[in-house]
Design an enzyme around this catalytic site. Structure first.
Site, short mmCIF file in Angstrom:
data_model
loop_
_atom_site.label_atom_id
_atom_site.label_comp_id
_atom_site.label_asym_id
_atom_site.label_seq_id
_atom_site.Cartn_x
_atom_site.Cartn_y
_atom_site.Cartn_z
N ARG A 95 36.17 37.33 46.01
CA ARG A 95 35.32 38.47 45.53
C ARG A 95 34.07 38.36 46.53
O ARG A 95 33.62 39.69 47.25
CB ARG A 95 34.81 38.54 44.12
CG ARG A 95 35.76 39.18 43.19
CD ARG A 95 35.62 39.14 41.70
NE ARG A 95 36.58 39.72 40.95
CZ ARG A 95 36.54 39.91 39.72
NH1 ARG A 95 35.51 38.88 38.97
NH2 ARG A 95 37.37 40.51 39.19
N TYR B 143 40.18 46.38 45.60
CA TYR B 143 40.94 45.22 45.15
C TYR B 143 39.90 44.07 44.74
O TYR B 143 38.81 44.27 44.89
CB TYR B 143 41.86 44.69 46.17
CG TYR B 143 41.62 44.41 47.74
CD1 TYR B 143 40.21 44.58 48.04
CD2 TYR B 143 42.76 44.30 48.57
CE1 TYR B 143 40.10 43.76 49.33
CE2 TYR B 143 42.34 43.91 49.84
CZ TYR B 143 40.85 43.74 50.35
OH TYR B 143 40.70 43.41 51.69
N GLU B 144 40.57 42.96 44.10
CA GLU B 144 39.71 42.08 43.73
C GLU B 144 38.82 42.29 42.77
O GLU B 144 37.50 41.54 42.44
CB GLU B 144 39.01 41.34 44.69
CG GLU B 144 39.69 40.50 46.00
CD GLU B 144 41.01 39.57 45.31
OE1 GLU B 144 40.86 39.03 44.09
OE2 GLU B 144 41.95 39.31 45.76
N GLY B 145 39.26 43.35 41.81
CA GLY B 145 38.40 44.03 40.54
C GLY B 145 37.53 45.10 41.15
O GLY B 145 36.74 44.91 42.07
N GLN C 69 32.91 44.99 38.63
CA GLN C 69 31.74 44.35 39.16
C GLN C 69 30.66 44.77 38.30
O GLN C 69 29.73 43.68 38.02
CB GLN C 69 32.07 44.32 40.60
CG GLN C 69 32.96 44.06 41.38
CD GLN C 69 33.79 42.71 40.89
OE1 GLN C 69 33.02 41.69 40.97
NE2 GLN C 69 34.90 42.61 40.77
#
Length: 584
Positions: A296, A436-438, A443
């Site tokens: 992230r 992507y990656e959350g 977040q």
């Protein structure tokens, strides 16, 4: 289009004059021999590789994309050779563990290198970034045997890594995943299931591809507590530890995407593939988050990197493009950089990128402190700061980076929409970083519900105290005093919001719709803090990089910070009344 120029002078300015890099490194036993001279020398060479080898492949990779034939992926022309050259030059080893062949250098050097990789070729940078994340997960949670078998060749770049989380029915909610892991009684497991959106799932670079796969054991409970993590290599190892028999998984298809065409985003089919448990059974998310948190931060840096190169090219275009009359009407045509609205667009990107780079370095320093400081209390506090800032860097840097990239495209007018100028590729490539990656909404919820309330808000208050101390010191520096005064007002709003969130920490459901607003304000306060530090320290140096920064800092405080402060006011109103209920 002009070539990419690595921002080495800017980096040198930050390390020497703003963030006290040498003194910070000297206090850390693992990094005490690292200083600004060494860091700048390394990054200068890294920048040359990015500019001379990787950027020329960026448009080529976008045009050709990846192909899949008989279950094997072929990357665009030049990509495989570039990766082998990248590994041969040692760039895969920069921050890796020295016990397994890494150089063990500061995270600061790694993050600044990641920015340049992302500027030059976002698709390429993912191969190295994902491998590094897999290395960290194996290093933290793997057995000694797994670490010995896989880490040296992954760190050397001979082998690569990928993370396999997402399923068609289980995206953000990993508790819904259905991939199975069947114990075989010999220490291995049979992995069966399908994963989608798997970046770097396969390629033609040679060597092994090590997948970290989330799956469920037969007796696992439903939900996230039933998930375990498994190491599943493309090739099983023979008795010499080299690639042997092909494991039982294939690339079922490649995704057709808006951007990052040179990055193979795969649908993977695991058909009783052999895997090894990584970490404890049922604690797969704990092990995977070692990788995901690093990823992230890496993705946030991707947003910064694309904004940097888009801004570079927009500035050069604006200096060369002749159109319109001067403001006093006496000259025509003039370079469009003379037009106030063009300067406004350029300054929006510049004011984010320069402060964002400084904040990224500060977070990386906290990572180094958390890993190496001799005092446990200081390590713990630094780690808390990293956890607090991780969702902020990921979400804000990618949101602001995308906005800056679109604005840079706008400077080109119609040419920005044409493929040959390259700007539309940056816009398409940058868009994925927000997803992507959350996703960035996730977040923001993480910041609201976990990070601002951690330790009853103590970590956030410690962070605000750092900012407050710098504002107090800056009040006596002419170049920084007015900036500090304006930021103090925004900081007070952030502190009040954090107090309100902690008072309602038992039920934040009504406030969750304002999480993105809170994160945006938090990010702007953090970026403003960096501008105060740049002004307070840079103005007292004789570095040529200080030229023009006073104007950019004022622009940020006068034009960018107030927009975020309005969002803070909106969120504050939600703390005082159930606005979401009323709207419903």
């Amino acid at each position: 289009m002009p070539a990419y120029t690595p921002p080495i002078e800017e980096i040198d300015f930050l390390l020497r004059h703003v963030l006290d890099f040498d003194a910070q490194m000297a206090a850390l036993p693992n990094f005490s021999e690292i200083n600004s001279d060494l860091a700048v020398d390394i990054l200068s060479e890294a920048g040359k590789f990015c500019a001379e080898v990787l950027e020329p492949l960026n448009a080529v990779g976008d045009k050709h994309g990846c192909t899949l034939l008989d279950g094997s992926v072929t990357t665009p022309p030049g990509m495989a050779n570039a990766y082998r050259a990248f590994a041969a030059a040692g760039w895969t080893t920069v921050s890796a563990d020295i016990d397994y062949g890494g150089q063990g250098l500061s995270r600061v050097i790694q993050i600044l290198f990641d920015e340049m990789l992302s500027s030059a070729n976002l698709s390429f940078g993912l191969f190295a970034g994902l491998t590094r994340g897999a290395v960290e997960a194996i290093g933290h949670h793997g057995s000694d045997a797994l670490k010995a078998a896989y880490l040296p060749k992954m760190i050397s770049g001979e082998w690569s890594g990928a993370m396999a989380l997402t399923e068609a029915g289980a995206g953000t909610d990993l508790g819904l995943l259905t991939t199975k892991a069947l114990p075989r009684g010999d220490g291995t497991y049979g992995i069966t299931g399908t994963k989608i959106f798997i970046s770097s799932g396969d390629h033609d670079f040679g060597g092994n591809v090590i997948h970290l796969v989330l799956a469920r054991l037969p007796d696992a409970p439903q939900g996230v507590k039933g998930i375990s993590l498994f190491l599943v290599p493309k090739f099983l190892l023979n008795s010499e530890g080299e690639c042997g028999e092909r494991n039982r998984f294939t690339v079922a298809s490649l995704e057709h995407k808006m951007g990052i065409h040179a990055q193979p985003t795969c649908m993977m089919s695991y058909e009783g593939a052999t895997g090894w448990l990584l970490g404890e059974a049922g604690r797969g998310l704990n092990a995977m988050f070692t990788m995901m948190n690093a990823e992230r931060l890496f993705v946030g840096i991707q947003g910064l990197g694309v904004a940097e190169i888009a801004g570079q090219k927009a500035r050069r275009y604006a200096e060369d493009r002749l159109q319109g009359r001067s403001s006093d009407g006496t000259r025509a045509p003039v370079a469009i950089v003379e037009h106030a609205d063009v300067r406004r667009m350029l300054l929006e990107g510049k004011s984010f990128v320069e402060a964002g780079r400084a904040l990224a370095v500060w977070v990386a320093l906290q990572m180094d402190i958390a890993a190496s400081h001799p005092e446990p209390v200081i390590r713990k506090k630094a780690n808390g700061f990293v956890e607090l800032l991780t969702p902020v860097v990921k979400a804000a840097f990618t949101d602001l980076g995308f906005e800056a990239t679109v604005t840079a495209q706008q400077v080109f007018g119609g040419h920005g929409y044409i493929v040959e100028w390259g700007m539309e590729q940056y816009v398409r490539d940058a868009r994925i970083t927000q997803i992507y990656e959350g996703t960035n909404g996730v977040q923001a919820l993480d910041l609201l519900s976990r990070k601002l309330t951690a330790d009853g808000g103590a970590i956030a208050r410690d962070f605000y105290a750092l900012v407050r101390a710098d504002l107090k010191a800056a009040a006596s520096v002419d170049a920084a005093a007015s900036l500090a005064e304006k930021l103090s007002v925004a900081l007070e709003k952030l502190e009040a919001l954090t107090d309100g969130v902690n008072r309602r920490s038992g039920d934040l459901s009504q406030l969750s719709g304002y999480a993105t607003d809170i994160l945006r304000h938090f990010a702007h306060v953090s970026l403003g803090w960096m501008w105060v530090k740049i002004a307070a320290n840079g103005a007292m140096s004789d570095d040529a990089c200080w030229d023009g920064k006073a104007q950019t800092a004022r622009f940020f405080m006068d034009r960018m910070l107030p927009k975020a402060s309005i969002l803070a006011d909106i969120a504050d109103s939600a703390l005082k009344a159930d606005v979401m209920d009323a709207a419903a």
